[in-house]
Design an enzyme around this catalytic site. Sequence first.
Site, PDB file in Angstrom:
ATOM      1  N   ALA A  59       1.006  -1.167   0.181  1.00 33.22           N
ATOM      2  CA  ALA A  59      -0.093  -0.256  -0.097  1.00 33.22           C
ATOM      3  C   ALA A  59       0.853   1.121  -0.263  1.00 33.22           C
ATOM      4  CB  ALA A  59      -1.034   0.033   1.259  1.00 33.22           C
ATOM      5  N   ALA A  60       2.131   1.215  -0.424  1.00 32.32           N
ATOM      6  CA  ALA A  60       2.916   2.319  -0.287  1.00 32.32           C
ATOM      7  C   ALA A  60       2.475   3.338  -1.107  1.00 32.32           C
ATOM      8  CB  ALA A  60       4.368   1.927  -0.792  1.00 32.32           C
ATOM      9  N   GLY A  61       2.101   3.176  -2.400  1.00 33.68           N
ATOM     10  CA  GLY A  61       1.669   4.097  -3.459  1.00 33.68           C
ATOM     11  C   GLY A  61       0.396   4.586  -2.947  1.00 33.68           C
ATOM     12  N   ASP A  62      -0.585   4.121  -2.517  1.00 30.00           N
ATOM     13  CA  ASP A  62      -1.710   4.334  -1.989  1.00 30.00           C
ATOM     14  C   ASP A  62      -1.589   5.218  -0.831  1.00 30.00           C
ATOM     15  OD1 ASP A  62      -3.191   2.872  -3.806  1.00 30.00           O
ATOM     16  OD2 ASP A  62      -3.530   1.123  -2.392  1.00 30.00           O
TER      17      ASP A  62
END
Length: 309
Positions: free
Chosen positions: A250-253
């Site tokens: 979920a880094a980009g989110d």
Amino acid sequence: MKKILVIGSTNTDFVLEVEEMPRVGETIMSKFFHRLPGGKGANQAYACGMLGGHVSFLSAIGGDGLGSAVMENMRRADVAVSHIRTMEADSTGIAVICVDGAGNNSIVVSPGANLRCDCDYLKEHREIIDACDILLVQLEVPVDGIFYAITYAHKRGKLVILNPAPCPDGIPDEVLQCVDYITPNETELQKLTGCRMDFPDGIQEGAQSLLRRGAGHVVVTLGGKGAMLCSGSGTARFPAWEVPVEDTTAAGDTFNAALAVGLAEGRRIDEVIDFANAASGIAVSRKGAQTSVPSRAEVEKFMSSRGDI
């Protein structure tokens, strides 16, 4: 604080922890299995709420009960979900995620009810777009609906953030010209522009091509190298925070949600990107998607402990 609207997917994530990714034709054993709330839209809406944003969410879920559990998680983060579309005959979207020992992930998505988060549904809820100040969207639901929402929001004077994931074959220029911030990672930038993958010159060249086509700002997420901002004012690089990598799911989110929240607060863009890098840095140090998203207090404590605020 300005109001944020997130439009996007809702999934249930079935996460398998493995030592190494399976090769073609290979059967391997998973170390652990987790069932977690997910979907790029839901992840970003949840993260906006956890980071202190005033956020509403438009999405579609099935009648199988899986989507209801995700919506309950949304409510715990103070995300408004009263206009979510429930399709009783459809299944909620699912994602099967393999996470290896280095924290890298491989994801297969079955969209299910997410296909019902379409243009007709969004047209029926134009008043929700009218009520927001910032629109945050991705491309895990039908793109014609997302492109409609972008152009409609732009005409209504809203600030538009597009996270082009999963990356389409192309984005029409007339849509790109309605986007204030587009946030590709390196792979997505290459697919959108055909740029070289060398850093930093090839990345900057690709970002400049999106600016020439009409995007207001390009924020390229670079994983462990941080982020690069390109705009008419020039280019700036923002280093990543040094953290142990556990799971990048979920880094980009988390980054995109933090970007929206920072902009909603009226902060300078350099402060916003530092904040987004810190939030995503915490996320990659934890397992899961929404389970890895930090609270606002956690991000502020993290930045303060390292002398940034």
